[in-house]
Design a protein around this motif. Sequence first.
Motif, short mmCIF file in Angstrom:
data_model
loop_
_atom_site.label_atom_id
_atom_site.label_comp_id
_atom_site.label_asym_id
_atom_site.label_seq_id
_atom_site.Cartn_x
_atom_site.Cartn_y
_atom_site.Cartn_z
N PHE A 85 0.84 -1.19 0.00
CA PHE A 85 0.00 0.00 0.00
C PHE A 85 0.88 1.24 0.00
N ASN A 86 0.29 2.37 -0.41
CA ASN A 86 0.98 3.65 -0.28
C ASN A 86 0.42 4.42 0.92
N GLN A 87 0.93 5.61 1.15
CA GLN A 87 0.50 6.37 2.33
C GLN A 87 -0.98 6.73 2.29
N THR A 88 -1.47 7.12 1.11
CA THR A 88 -2.89 7.48 1.00
C THR A 88 -3.77 6.30 1.38
N GLN A 89 -3.44 5.12 0.86
CA GLN A 89 -4.21 3.93 1.23
C GLN A 89 -4.07 3.62 2.72
N GLY A 90 -2.84 3.76 3.23
CA GLY A 90 -2.60 3.42 4.62
C GLY A 90 -3.31 4.33 5.60
N TYR A 91 -3.37 5.63 5.27
CA TYR A 91 -4.00 6.59 6.16
C TYR A 91 -5.51 6.72 5.94
N LEU A 92 -5.96 6.65 4.67
CA LEU A 92 -7.32 7.04 4.34
C LEU A 92 -8.21 5.92 3.81
N ARG A 93 -7.64 4.79 3.43
CA ARG A 93 -8.47 3.74 2.82
C ARG A 93 -8.48 2.47 3.68
N TYR A 94 -7.34 1.84 3.81
CA TYR A 94 -7.30 0.60 4.59
C TYR A 94 -7.52 0.88 6.07
N ASP A 95 -8.18 -0.06 6.75
CA ASP A 95 -8.18 -0.08 8.21
C ASP A 95 -7.04 -1.01 8.61
N LEU A 96 -5.88 -0.44 8.85
CA LEU A 96 -4.68 -1.24 9.09
C LEU A 96 -4.78 -2.09 10.35
N ARG A 97 -5.68 -1.73 11.26
CA ARG A 97 -5.86 -2.56 12.46
C ARG A 97 -6.32 -3.96 12.11
N PRO A 117 11.66 7.19 5.53
CA PRO A 117 10.20 7.05 5.57
C PRO A 117 9.63 7.77 6.79
N ASP A 118 8.55 8.51 6.58
CA ASP A 118 7.91 9.17 7.73
C ASP A 118 6.51 8.63 7.99
N PHE A 119 6.17 7.49 7.37
CA PHE A 119 4.87 6.87 7.63
C PHE A 119 4.74 6.63 9.13
N TYR A 120 3.60 6.96 9.69
CA TYR A 120 3.44 7.01 11.14
C TYR A 120 3.41 5.62 11.78
N TYR A 121 2.95 4.62 11.02
CA TYR A 121 2.74 3.30 11.60
C TYR A 121 3.81 2.30 11.19
N HIS A 122 3.76 1.16 11.81
CA HIS A 122 4.75 0.10 11.57
C HIS A 122 4.62 -0.48 10.16
#
Length: 320
Positions: A257-269, A285-290
Amino acid sequence: MNDSLSELDRKEQEPAAPARDRGQRAPSARNRQPQIGLSALSLAVSIIALIVAGAALFLVLRGNQEPEVPPDAEEPITFRFGDMVLEPIDGMPLNPYDADAFALDEKGRVTYEANGRRAKAGIDVSTHQKEIDWPAVAADGIDFAMLRLGHRGYSQGGLFLDETFEKNLQGALDAGLEAGVYFFSQAITPEEAEEEADYVLEVLDGRALAFPVAFDWEPITGDEARTDGLDGETMTRCAAAFCKRIEDAGYRPAVYFNQTQGYLRYDLRELTDYELWLAEYGAVPDFYYHFDLWQYSHTGRVDGIQGDVDLDLAFYSYHG
């Protein structure tokens, strides 16, 4: 006869007290009490006046002071993505990597080394890279390769094998590289995602992989696609369905996934049980999650490959 008077005689001959004194008497105790009472009353009145004046002065001074300001409420933790301010997802593991441990080598590739461990350098390829000289790739410092196994068509939804997959898998393994695969999904239901996973498993036919089998769902730009408008909840369910099928077959599943998907589309939980493969281009990388794998460039150059190629880092060793 002695002319001097004795002491007694002198006292007897002293003149009498003036008349005005004889008629007066010393004030009695009864007559003195009113004077003492008036003095005590005056003292009490003075004390009360001082107390009242002091209280008034205190109130005036207190009124001139700045009112106490209650402490500010604790600000919520937020982070920025573009021009948006986002709040962290509860329960989602955070990015654990030390920004100071990233560096560029002499070839301009990103490296990461921390606590005595070095991230593995990799590439991901498909038929777009055409003919690949895998020994030259390995000699150029590449440790692993993620190979596109196949894709689903975005118009009719058919399933297709990548034309170079078998050759790339054999070439990478023969050159000593570790290998994983990914499938370019256009699933619009969890059932279609399971169908894609079954297709991957059929092609692999039990062959061992050191790296994961990844679900790669991407929007189609510049053309109409059957996946247009797919909501994030359905995307998440598709990814989870694919990964569950792959995991049940004994492989390590992952989600690209990219950042847009990670932040706004997928429920990464809903996807934390699987490996996460982030696409974010840059030196740090500055993506907030693991995340576990990082695609940091789509314009990399590697010996043995003509033209651009995607460059990746893996932050720990995978075991098939």
